[in-house]
Scaffold this motif. Structure first.
Motif, PDB file in Angstrom:
ATOM      1  N   VAL A  58       0.862  -1.174   0.000  1.00 42.60           N
ATOM      2  CA  VAL A  58       0.000   0.000   0.000  1.00 42.60           C
ATOM      3  C   VAL A  58       0.899   1.225   0.000  1.00 42.60           C
ATOM      4  CG1 VAL A  58      -1.744   1.292   1.265  1.00 42.60           C
ATOM      5  CG2 VAL A  58      -1.827  -1.205   1.228  1.00 42.60           C
ATOM      6  N   CYS A  59       0.695   2.112  -0.974  1.00 44.55           N
ATOM      7  CA  CYS A  59       1.499   3.325  -1.097  1.00 44.55           C
ATOM      8  C   CYS A  59       0.797   4.527  -0.465  1.00 44.55           C
ATOM      9  CB  CYS A  59       1.797   3.635  -2.556  1.00 44.55           C
ATOM     10  SG  CYS A  59       2.635   2.294  -3.411  1.00 44.55           S
ATOM     11  N   GLU A  60      -0.476   4.720  -0.827  1.00 40.58           N
ATOM     12  CA  GLU A  60      -1.255   5.847  -0.317  1.00 40.58           C
ATOM     13  C   GLU A  60      -2.705   5.423  -0.159  1.00 40.58           C
ATOM     14  OE1 GLU A  60       1.108   9.519  -2.535  1.00 40.58           O
ATOM     15  OE2 GLU A  60      -0.928   9.041  -3.135  1.00 40.58           O
ATOM     16  N   VAL A  61      -3.407   6.144   0.717  1.00 36.79           N
ATOM     17  CA  VAL A  61      -4.830   5.916   0.928  1.00 36.79           C
ATOM     18  C   VAL A  61      -5.510   7.276   0.877  1.00 36.79           C
ATOM     19  CG1 VAL A  61      -6.584   5.050   2.521  1.00 36.79           C
ATOM     20  CG2 VAL A  61      -4.395   3.854   2.321  1.00 36.79           C
ATOM     21  N   HIS A  62      -6.586   7.368   0.072  1.00 38.70           N
ATOM     22  CA  HIS A  62      -7.330   8.623  -0.097  1.00 38.70           C
ATOM     23  C   HIS A  62      -8.826   8.405   0.104  1.00 38.70           C
ATOM     24  CE1 HIS A  62      -3.701   9.656  -2.423  1.00 38.70           C
ATOM     25  NE2 HIS A  62      -3.988  10.897  -2.099  1.00 38.70           N
ATOM     26  N   ILE A  63      -9.482   9.427   0.607  1.00 34.61           N
ATOM     27  CA  ILE A  63     -10.935   9.529   0.575  1.00 34.61           C
ATOM     28  C   ILE A  63     -11.202  10.837  -0.148  1.00 34.61           C
ATOM     29  CG2 ILE A  63     -13.069   9.823   1.886  1.00 34.61           C
ATOM     30  CD1 ILE A  63     -11.809   8.139   4.103  1.00 34.61           C
ATOM     31  N   GLY A  64     -11.732  10.728  -1.360  1.00 30.34           N
ATOM     32  CA  GLY A  64     -11.887  11.926  -2.189  1.00 30.34           C
ATOM     33  C   GLY A  64     -10.520  12.523  -2.465  1.00 30.34           C
ATOM     34  N   SER A  65     -10.367  13.811  -2.206  1.00 29.26           N
ATOM     35  CA  SER A  65      -9.077  14.469  -2.431  1.00 29.26           C
ATOM     36  C   SER A  65      -8.210  14.479  -1.187  1.00 29.26           C
ATOM     37  CB  SER A  65      -9.299  15.904  -2.921  1.00 29.26           C
ATOM     38  OG  SER A  65      -9.980  16.640  -1.927  1.00 29.26           O
ATOM     39  N   GLN A  66      -8.722  13.928  -0.087  1.00 30.57           N
ATOM     40  CA  GLN A  66      -7.955  13.917   1.169  1.00 30.57           C
ATOM     41  C   GLN A  66      -7.053  12.693   1.254  1.00 30.57           C
ATOM     42  OE1 GLN A  66     -10.259  13.462   4.759  1.00 30.57           O
ATOM     43  NE2 GLN A  66      -8.450  13.487   6.053  1.00 30.57           N
ATOM     44  N   LYS A  67      -5.760  12.936   1.401  1.00 36.37           N
ATOM     45  CA  LYS A  67      -4.796  11.851   1.595  1.00 36.37           C
ATOM     46  C   LYS A  67      -4.728  11.545   3.083  1.00 36.37           C
ATOM     47  CE  LYS A  67       0.065  10.674   0.972  1.00 36.37           C
ATOM     48  NZ  LYS A  67       1.369  11.159   0.517  1.00 36.37           N
ATOM     49  N   LEU A  68      -4.952  10.285   3.444  1.00 34.07           N
ATOM     50  CA  LEU A  68      -4.890   9.880   4.840  1.00 34.07           C
ATOM     51  C   LEU A  68      -3.437   9.666   5.248  1.00 34.07           C
ATOM     52  CD1 LEU A  68      -7.847   9.368   4.004  1.00 34.07           C
ATOM     53  CD2 LEU A  68      -7.840   7.413   5.517  1.00 34.07           C
TER      54      LEU A  68
ATOM     55  N   PRO B 163     -10.560   8.288  12.509  1.00 37.02           N
ATOM     56  CA  PRO B 163     -11.668   7.715  13.269  1.00 37.02           C
ATOM     57  C   PRO B 163     -12.506   6.764  12.428  1.00 37.02           C
ATOM     58  CG  PRO B 163     -12.013  10.084  12.888  1.00 37.02           C
ATOM     59  CD  PRO B 163     -10.696   9.722  12.300  1.00 37.02           C
ATOM     60  N   SER B 164     -13.417   6.084  13.100  1.00 40.33           N
ATOM     61  CA  SER B 164     -14.284   5.135  12.415  1.00 40.33           C
ATOM     62  C   SER B 164     -15.194   5.891  11.449  1.00 40.33           C
ATOM     63  CB  SER B 164     -15.110   4.387  13.463  1.00 40.33           C
ATOM     64  OG  SER B 164     -15.817   3.350  12.871  1.00 40.33           O
ATOM     65  N   PRO B 165     -15.354   5.411  10.204  1.00 34.44           N
ATOM     66  CA  PRO B 165     -16.128   6.150   9.195  1.00 34.44           C
ATOM     67  C   PRO B 165     -17.567   6.435   9.626  1.00 34.44           C
ATOM     68  CG  PRO B 165     -15.011   4.275   8.207  1.00 34.44           C
ATOM     69  CD  PRO B 165     -14.846   4.141   9.685  1.00 34.44           C
ATOM     70  N   ASP B 166     -18.005   7.669   9.387  1.00 37.55           N
ATOM     71  CA  ASP B 166     -19.384   8.042   9.684  1.00 37.55           C
ATOM     72  C   ASP B 166     -20.196   8.256   8.411  1.00 37.55           C
ATOM     73  OD1 ASP B 166     -18.280  10.392   8.780  1.00 37.55           O
ATOM     74  OD2 ASP B 166     -18.949  11.619  10.472  1.00 37.55           O
ATOM     75  N   ALA B 167     -19.593   7.937   7.250  1.00 38.90           N
ATOM     76  CA  ALA B 167     -20.277   8.056   5.962  1.00 38.90           C
ATOM     77  C   ALA B 167     -19.771   6.964   5.025  1.00 38.90           C
ATOM     78  CB  ALA B 167     -20.016   9.432   5.354  1.00 38.90           C
ATOM     79  N   ALA B 168     -20.590   6.593   4.068  1.00 39.83           N
ATOM     80  CA  ALA B 168     -20.233   5.543   3.108  1.00 39.83           C
ATOM     81  C   ALA B 168     -19.467   6.144   1.937  1.00 39.83           C
ATOM     82  CB  ALA B 168     -21.481   4.824   2.627  1.00 39.83           C
ATOM     83  N   ASP B 169     -18.257   6.619   2.207  1.00 42.47           N
ATOM     84  CA  ASP B 169     -17.400   7.213   1.177  1.00 42.47           C
ATOM     85  C   ASP B 169     -16.674   6.128   0.391  1.00 42.47           C
ATOM     86  OD1 ASP B 169     -17.860   9.951   1.736  1.00 42.47           O
ATOM     87  OD2 ASP B 169     -16.507   9.836   3.450  1.00 42.47           O
ATOM     88  N   THR B 170     -15.994   6.564  -0.669  1.00 45.22           N
ATOM     89  CA  THR B 170     -15.150   5.664  -1.439  1.00 45.22           C
ATOM     90  C   THR B 170     -13.701   5.845  -1.002  1.00 45.22           C
ATOM     91  OG1 THR B 170     -16.625   5.727  -3.339  1.00 45.22           O
ATOM     92  CG2 THR B 170     -14.366   5.039  -3.753  1.00 45.22           C
ATOM     93  N   LEU B 171     -13.085   4.762  -0.617  1.00 49.30           N
ATOM     94  CA  LEU B 171     -11.690   4.750  -0.202  1.00 49.30           C
ATOM     95  C   LEU B 171     -10.863   4.280  -1.395  1.00 49.30           C
ATOM     96  CD1 LEU B 171      -9.933   4.907   2.520  1.00 49.30           C
ATOM     97  CD2 LEU B 171      -9.975   2.417   2.386  1.00 49.30           C
ATOM     98  N   VAL B 172      -9.822   5.019  -1.758  1.00 51.69           N
ATOM     99  CA  VAL B 172      -8.959   4.648  -2.876  1.00 51.69           C
ATOM    100  C   VAL B 172      -7.591   4.277  -2.312  1.00 51.69           C
ATOM    101  CG1 VAL B 172      -7.886   5.401  -5.020  1.00 51.69           C
ATOM    102  CG2 VAL B 172     -10.195   6.168  -4.453  1.00 51.69           C
TER     103      VAL B 172
END
Length: 189
Positions: free
Chosen positions: A43-53, A95-104
């Motif tokens: 795993v190189c990077e993890v994003h939700i939308g434009s936010q890099k975790l 934190p634990s997800p509070d919405a059904a977003d797409t994780l990339v």
């Protein structure tokens, strides 16, 4: 396949990179990564939308989930985990997800073992072919008049050249930054 494996291990090839998408489940902080029971998945990077975790250690992630109730919200941190029951890798979010977003998940994953006549290598074939020839020569003796040491040298040169060509696709990965110094490269001072 032994030669292919060695050549894949030598570099993070462009052709082995990709993005995998996962739908987050509200309240579920663990995301199983599909097809990661093979050892070669990074795993190189993890994003939700434009936010890099931000990646944190597994120990820090365990501390978040130890004891008190876990906060809900938009995840901002992740850590690698391994599920020994299924054999798959997973990531844990905080934190634990509070919405059904797409994780990339941006990852590097090796190609499965070649088994059919028409299987096509994803990485440059010449280093694999030359290394396979050298390995066969070491096991069975001279190949076409070329000594085994010469075949290994040719394989090393071909691999080095292929890595240099592929590395040009990601020049920013050839420069390392630290807090103490503005920049460092792989070139000595």
């Amino acid at each position: 396949n032994d030669a292919k494996q060695r050549c894949e291990d030598a570099f993070d090839w462009t052709s082995l990179r990709g993005d995998d998408e996962y739908t987050l489940v509200i309240g579920d902080s663990e995301v199983p990564l599909v097809a990661t029971n093979e050892a070669h998945y990074a795993v190189c990077e993890v994003h939700i939308g434009s936010q890099k975790l931000r990646q944190v250690s597994a120990a820090k992630m365990r501390d978040y989930y130890r004891g008190a109730a876990v906060a809900d919200g938009s995840p901002s941190e992740w850590a690698n985990y391994y599920d020994s029951a299924t054999g798959f890798r997973q990531i844990r979010l905080y934190p634990s997800p509070d919405a059904a977003d797409t994780l990339v998940v941006t990852r590097i994953a090796h190609q499965s073992a070649l088994s059919a006549y028409d299987d096509v290598l994803k990485i440059p074939p010449q280093p694999v072919y030359l290394l396979a020839s050298a390995l066969a020569s070491r096991e069975r003796g001279e190949l076409g008049g070329a000594p085994t040491s010469e075949l290994f040298t040719a394989a090393d040169i071909a691999l080095s050249d292929a890595i240099a060509r592929d590395a040009a696709n990601f020049p920013d990965e050839q420069v390392w930054y630290t807090e103490d110094s503005p920049s460092q490269t792989n070139v000595g001072r």
